[in-house]
Design an enzyme around this catalytic site. Structure first.
Site: not given
Ligand code: GAL
Length: 385
Positions: A129, A164-165, A186
């Site tokens: 992430d 996230w792109g 998301d």
């Molecule tokens: C976001 C991610 C999600 C999930 C989440 C967990 O940044 O895009 O898919 O992993 O964190 O906290």
């Protein structure tokens, strides 16, 4: 070791969409059981991935990550062993920043040690992430670091980048060594979210291909509003109809997105199971050439009605026809536009991937009335008329 990973888009399940932080050993093991019992494994789903919130909030005195003592009292390795004993693969989650999005330790400046820890535990897939990235740190460099660490940790680990792109990821992710990359924020369990993601990715085909796939986020098929938000708010939030889930799945398949299930696989309805295990649709996603589709829009409703066309290995074409509008609409696919003029004396034999039957051979064009938010998906064969 040293065999190429993720030739085609990875398929599996991830804990986040439905369970958020509410994860534990029992859940992960029973998800693996469900993979085998429901036929998901036979359909090609392979990875069981634990998302955020699996670790303690502090590293140990040696700087190593520590599994949450309540959620995973026996540690992570027995969970991985259990999943492997079912003939499946095991994935885990970390972050390029100092902390994960939920505030657990991230791998920033621990990349090589964490990769080694994951290898020791039997990890086969790492989702990585982008939260709490130090402002001075270069994201591109951090993904390159973890890619190098994973490639040298002594175990085959698929690297699933998740920024996230942001920061021009399309331009540098393939050469970083990652096998998949999130291209968008998301997903939410509602139709508008699905539609928005697809619209944002229609022009990105050139960046996705074998060994490095554009990840449009985990599937929401079968969630019916029962995501982690539902638990927080104490009520069902959002959700889609089964028709919308069917269209969502077909879109992810045709776009060559990884197929990572996000619903509770232990409690799938027959409709959900049918959507997720549709072998004809999955075959389009797993086509060995991994060519993305191009888009042909309906002339009188170009924003909402369109076809995706994707060349498959061996000469067939995948054709999806989609209607994002709120009423039944016509889509007419002119074969001229996909390279088949009438003067060729050839037509298309269309096999319907939802009805699982050939519906006929057509020349010049195929036109259909598509119900709102529905789709038709065909495997097309060029035949002499
Ligand atoms: C976001 C991610 C999600 C999930 C989440 C967990 O940044 O895009 O898919 O992993 O964190 O906290």
């Amino acid at each position: 070791m040293n065999k190429p990973l993720a030739h085609t888009p990875p398929m599996g399940w991830n804990s986040w969409n439905t369970f958020g932080w509410n994860i534990n050993e029992e859940l992960i093991k029973t998800a693996a059981d469900a993979f085998v019992e429901t036929g998901l494994k036979d359909a090609g789903y392979e990875y069981i991935v634990i998302d955020d919130c699996w670790s303690e909030k502090q590293r140990d005195e040696n700087g190593r990550l520590v599994p949450d003592k309540n959620k995973f009292p026996n540690g992570i390795k027995p969970v991985a062993d259990y999943i492997h004993s079912k003939g499946l693969k095991f994935g885990i989650y970390s972050c390029a920043g100092t902390h994960t999005c939920a505030g657990h330790p991230g791998s920033f400046e621990h990349e090589f040690d964490d990769a080694e820890t994951f290898a020791e535990w039997g990890v086969d897939y790492l989702k990585y992430d982008y939260c709490y990235k130090p402002k001075s740190a270069d994201g591109e460099n951090l993904y390159k670091r973890m890619a190098m660490a994973l490639r040298n940790c002594g175990r085959d680990i698929v690297f699933s980048a998740c920024n996230w792109g942001n920061d021009g990821v399309l331009n540098w992710i393939r050469e970083s060594g990652a096998q998949l990359f999130r291209s968008i924020g998301d997903i939410q369990d509602n139709w508008l979210s699905i539609q928005g993601i697809v619209e944002s990715q229609l022009t990105h085909e050139a960046y996705s291909g074998v060994y490095c796939h554009n990840d449009m986020d985990m599937l929401v098929v079968g969630m019916h509003g029962k995501g982690d938000n539902a638990e927080v708010l104490g009520k069902v939030v959002g959700g889609c109809t089964d028709t919308e889930y069917k269209t969502h799945f077909a879109l992810w398949a045709l776009k060559n997105s990884p197929l990572m299930i996000g619903c509770d696989v232990r409690k799938m309805s027959p409709e959900t199971k049918e959507i997720l295990t549709n072998a004809d649709i999955i075959a389009l996603n797993q086509d060995i050439e991994c060519r993305g589709p191009y888009c042909i829009r309906q002339w009188n409703n170009p924003e909402k009605v369109f076809a995706l066309v994707k060349p498959l290995c061996g000469g067939d074409y995948a054709i999806g026809m989609f209607n994002f509008s709120d009423k039944t609409s016509e889509m007419s696919l002119q074969f001229f536009d996909i390279g088949l003029p009438t003067s060729s004396g050839r037509g298309l034999e269309l096999y319907d991937c939802h009805k699982h039957e050939t519906i006929g051979t057509f020349t010049e064009r195929y036109a259909a009335q598509i119900p709102s938010h529905d789709c038709f998906v065909f495997r097309a064969k060029v035949v002499k008329k």
